[in-house]
Design an enzyme around this catalytic site. Structure first.
Site, mmCIF file in Angstrom:
data_model
loop_
_atom_site.group_PDB
_atom_site.id
_atom_site.type_symbol
_atom_site.label_atom_id
_atom_site.label_comp_id
_atom_site.label_asym_id
_atom_site.label_seq_id
_atom_site.Cartn_x
_atom_site.Cartn_y
_atom_site.Cartn_z
ATOM 1 N N HIS A 1 2.379 7.733 2.180
ATOM 2 C CA HIS A 1 3.584 6.993 1.552
ATOM 3 C C HIS A 1 3.971 7.312 0.067
ATOM 4 O O HIS A 1 5.012 6.802 -0.477
ATOM 5 C CB HIS A 1 3.138 5.410 1.678
ATOM 6 C CG HIS A 1 1.944 4.946 0.748
ATOM 7 N ND1 HIS A 1 0.759 5.667 0.996
ATOM 8 C CD2 HIS A 1 1.812 4.471 -0.473
ATOM 9 C CE1 HIS A 1 -0.234 5.097 0.149
ATOM 10 N NE2 HIS A 1 0.608 4.640 -0.831
ATOM 11 N N ASP A 2 3.106 8.337 -0.557
ATOM 12 C CA ASP A 2 3.420 8.696 -2.043
ATOM 13 C C ASP A 2 4.041 10.187 -1.814
ATOM 14 O O ASP A 2 4.576 10.638 -3.045
ATOM 15 C CB ASP A 2 2.247 8.684 -2.637
ATOM 16 C CG ASP A 2 1.786 7.348 -3.118
ATOM 17 O OD1 ASP A 2 2.394 6.336 -2.880
ATOM 18 O OD2 ASP A 2 0.403 7.272 -3.185
ATOM 19 N N ASP B 1 -6.514 -1.413 2.933
ATOM 20 C CA ASP B 1 -6.343 -0.531 1.741
ATOM 21 C C ASP B 1 -6.779 -1.445 0.911
ATOM 22 O O ASP B 1 -6.426 -2.639 0.385
ATOM 23 C CB ASP B 1 -4.972 -0.459 1.635
ATOM 24 C CG ASP B 1 -4.648 0.975 0.855
ATOM 25 O OD1 ASP B 1 -5.467 1.084 -0.057
ATOM 26 O OD2 ASP B 1 -3.919 1.612 1.249
ATOM 27 N N ASP C 1 -8.104 2.804 -2.868
ATOM 28 C CA ASP C 1 -6.888 3.295 -3.858
ATOM 29 C C ASP C 1 -7.546 3.623 -5.215
ATOM 30 O O ASP C 1 -8.279 3.232 -5.809
ATOM 31 C CB ASP C 1 -5.978 2.055 -4.151
ATOM 32 C CG ASP C 1 -4.699 2.400 -4.677
ATOM 33 O OD1 ASP C 1 -3.960 3.284 -4.072
ATOM 34 O OD2 ASP C 1 -4.353 2.023 -5.738
ATOM 35 N N GLU D 1 -9.178 7.542 -2.173
ATOM 36 C CA GLU D 1 -8.308 8.212 -2.717
ATOM 37 C C GLU D 1 -8.441 8.747 -4.215
ATOM 38 O O GLU D 1 -8.815 7.929 -5.340
ATOM 39 C CB GLU D 1 -6.946 7.209 -2.936
ATOM 40 C CG GLU D 1 -5.591 8.297 -3.282
ATOM 41 C CD GLU D 1 -4.527 7.453 -3.834
ATOM 42 O OE1 GLU D 1 -3.559 7.921 -3.740
ATOM 43 O OE2 GLU D 1 -4.850 6.315 -4.426
HETATM 44 O O1 TEU Z 1 -1.621 6.221 -5.439
HETATM 45 C C1 TEU Z 1 -2.046 6.861 -6.672
HETATM 46 C C2 TEU Z 1 -1.312 7.980 -7.136
HETATM 47 O O2 TEU Z 1 -1.763 8.614 -7.966
HETATM 48 C C3 TEU Z 1 0.145 8.178 -6.931
HETATM 49 O O3 TEU Z 1 1.088 7.129 -6.884
HETATM 50 C C4 TEU Z 1 0.608 9.149 -7.842
HETATM 51 O O4 TEU Z 1 0.827 8.663 -8.963
HETATM 52 C C5 TEU Z 1 1.971 9.440 -7.253
HETATM 53 O O5 TEU Z 1 2.309 10.037 -6.117
HETATM 54 C C6 TEU Z 1 2.318 10.516 -8.437
HETATM 55 O O6 TEU Z 1 3.791 11.151 -8.324
HETATM 56 C C7 TEU Z 1 -2.058 5.006 -5.056
HETATM 57 C C8 TEU Z 1 -1.121 4.542 -3.962
HETATM 58 O O7 TEU Z 1 -0.932 5.494 -3.002
HETATM 59 C C9 TEU Z 1 0.323 4.129 -4.525
HETATM 60 O O8 TEU Z 1 1.130 3.980 -3.657
HETATM 61 C C10 TEU Z 1 0.031 3.173 -5.759
HETATM 62 O O9 TEU Z 1 1.518 2.994 -6.397
HETATM 63 C C11 TEU Z 1 -0.944 3.683 -6.618
HETATM 64 O O10 TEU Z 1 -2.265 4.068 -6.053
HETATM 65 C C12 TEU Z 1 -1.094 2.161 -7.700
HETATM 66 O O11 TEU Z 1 -1.778 1.513 -6.905
#
Ligand code: TEU
Length: 554
Positions: A321-322, A95, A195, A247
């Site tokens: 994971h989000d 990642d 990311d 992403e």
């Molecule tokens: O996620 C990007 C992202 O847009 C999400 O975190 C989003 O903001 C959130 O789900 C909205 O509620 C990526 C990664 O997957 C995340 O884990 C990181 O925190 C983020 O980037 C920053 O690097």
């Protein structure tokens, strides 16, 4: 290269498997579970960031892109994982967090000391009349600029204030990042997830956003395609078979076609999140709303047809994971836990694109069901807890929102078995185990109709059936209030996929849609999540959360 017969498994390393009893998942833990993953039948393992990090955002705040964080293990552990996975026919994907670095990164530390070379690695700007340079909001709440007194300037952070945005305008920055990709390619890594990579190109002019939070100025920004083409050319593009996924935050179909159409030479495929906002009230994540099924179908249909028409490639997923766990979100994690877990899997695995499975999904892991703010660990959740308190929402309501929306719902440790540390750890887990319905990998696998075995079948179907890999997609019964049905077609061969998203029985007429009845010789049941097919005359009945996959040959 075409990846349509591949299935990818996402590992949130911190919560997958702890090998040394410190309560944190690690790389050696993954290696110890490789035979389980091989048995599932997946092709690639995407590991969330394992690099040196202060862990304010669990590794998405990288302080050294070439070193492994000691909490996850050592470089030798990773090399062993790459090698052992390869023996079992699986590739490792890393990642790459290139929109920002941790403020603990050497580059940012040098910038703070005033070194002009490194200051230009980031985005520093003067304020406007004592206020930050723009009114843009951080994705984790609050203004997106942090003041640095010694410069009387602010730096941009689209995420946490310890995640400073990199200045991609600077060629040296870009070359540093390409070198990092090449470093990992040389280690034998098979692919990368990038990311929030569609946020890296910032506008020439930084201005206030009177209509929103600023995202329209930097999402799919002015030089994004140029940068991705350069990244491709100078790194992974030199290895024919490397797999890449970007992403894409708040993106558009038009841009995603360009990101993922092979002739553009940017990325292999893209994630987007439009289908995971169908339970946001007017676009606000921190609200409670039952998911809008019609909208979900419309979004799937729009992206499937649009990407197909322009040969773009989609990553197919509900969980990561989000995100909250889909069985608790769009399914029924109590009465129809098994049925709805399998139905949801069917609904995306049979689409055009490349399916992703998120750890624990393959045996039906549910939301966390935390009841106290002290159980949450995620920086976004704790920030929003404070923001909602300031908005004077009652504590009870805030906790209810977090229960439905927190990213920690997807981050509780994998429940391998029912023992004390749930087979995850011999120590104290860094975050409590999920408190929902009792599920575990061991328990599920013992059952004949396990969710795991159903995922195995879905994966085998994709691998053995060119219609699922290459066929066109078309939606049927678009306005049906509870069915999501579509047909994949390749030449004269068809695969019909029927999914009932609710607990009320429905019927689907084959004849009305130009298909022969099921008893005809050329019609074959490929898979269902019930024991046998239920038919009434030429109609298929779809029981609560039932999925049916049928093949029709000429
Ligand atoms: O996620 C990007 C992202 O847009 C999400 O975190 C989003 O903001 C959130 O789900 C909205 O509620 C990526 C990664 O997957 C995340 O884990 C990181 O925190 C983020 O980037 C920053 O690097």
């Amino acid at each position: 290269m075409n990846f349509n017969d591949k299935v990818i498994y996402q590992i949130y390393v911190k919560s997958f498997m702890d090998s040394n009893g410190d309560g944190l998942g690690d790389i050696a833990g993954i290696t110890s579970r490789l035979s389980y993953l091989e048995k599932l039948g997946v092709d690639y393992l995407w590991l969330t960031p394992v690099f040196i990090s202060p862990m304010n955002d669990n590794g998405y705040d990288v302080a050294d892109y070439r070193k492994i964080d000691p909490s996850f293990g050592t470089m030798e552990d990773l090399e062993e994982l790459i090698e052992e996975a390869k023996k079992r026919g699986m590739g490792i994907m890393l990642d790459m967090v290139f929109n920002h670095t941790s403020t603990a990164h050497e580059w940012f530390q040098k910038a703070l000391l005033g070194d002009p070379k490194y200051k230009d690695y980031y985005i520093f700007k003067k304020g406007a009349d004592g206020a930050p340079p723009t009114n843009w909001e951080s994705k984790f709440g609050g203004n997106a600029w942090e003041y640095v007194p010694q410069f009387d300037e602010y730096y941009l952070h689209l995420f946490d204030k310890t995640q400073a945005d990199l200045n991609w305008e600077n060629e040296e920055v870009r070359n540093e990042l390409y070198d990092i990709v090449n470093f990992w390619l040389d280690k034998g890594v098979s692919g990368f997830r990038f990311d929030v990579v569609n946020l890296i190109s910032k506008p020439d002019l930084f201005e206030n956003d009177d209509l929103g939070d600023g995202r329209r100025f930097y999402t799919d920004g002015p030089k994004i395609h140029q940068y991705l083409k350069e990244l491709n050319r100078k790194s992974f593009g030199q290895k024919e078979d490397s797999l890449t996924v970007g992403e894409m935050s708040s993106t558009s179909l038009e841009n995603c076609v360009r990101y993922s159409n092979p002739s553009e030479k940017e990325l292999s495929m893209v994630f987007n999140f439009h289908h995971l906002k169908v339970d946001y009230e007017k676009g606000d994540k921190w609200s409670l709303k039952p998911f809008d099924f019609q909208e979900l179908k419309e979004i799937f249909d729009h992206w499937q047809t649009g990407m197909q028409e322009h040969q773009g490639n989609m990553a197919l997923f509900y969980n990561n994971h989000d995100q909250p766990r889909v069985v608790s979100r769009f399914g029924n994690d109590k009465k129809y836990h098994k049925e709805s877990s399998k139905m949801l899997a069917t609904s995306i695995h049979m689409l055009r694109g490349i399916p992703y499975i998120y750890q624990g999904e393959e045996f039906g892991m549910t939301n966390a069901y935390f009841t106290s703010i002290h159980e949450y660990r995620d920086v976004e959740s704790t920030n929003y807890y404070e923001i909602l308190r300031k908005e004077r929402l009652p504590e009870e309501q805030i906790l209810e929102i977090l229960q439905a929306k927190s990213r920690d719902n997807g981050r509780t440790p994998v429940l391998w078995n029912d023992e004390e540390g749930r087979g995850f750890t011999h120590g104290t887990p860094w975050i409590p185990f999920a408190k929902g319905p009792s599920v575990s990998a061991e328990k599920d696998l013992k059952e004949e109709d396990s969710i795991f075995s159903y995922y195995q079948k879905l994966i085998k179907l994709r691998k053995s059936n060119p219609v699922i890999q290459e066929g066109t997609y078309e939606i049927l019964e678009k306005d049906h209030p509870s069915l999501f049905c579509y047909v994949r077609a390749l030449g004269e061969k068809k695969v019909l996929v029927l999914n009932n998203f609710y607990d009320k029985e429905e019927e689907f007429s084959l004849i009305n849609h130009g298909f022969p009845p099921v008893d005809e010789r050329n019609v074959r049941l490929l898979l269902t999540n019930y024991n046998e097919l239920c038919t009434k005359d030429e109609k298929i009945c779809l029981r609560p959360y039932e999925s049916v996959i049928i093949s029709v040959e000429p």
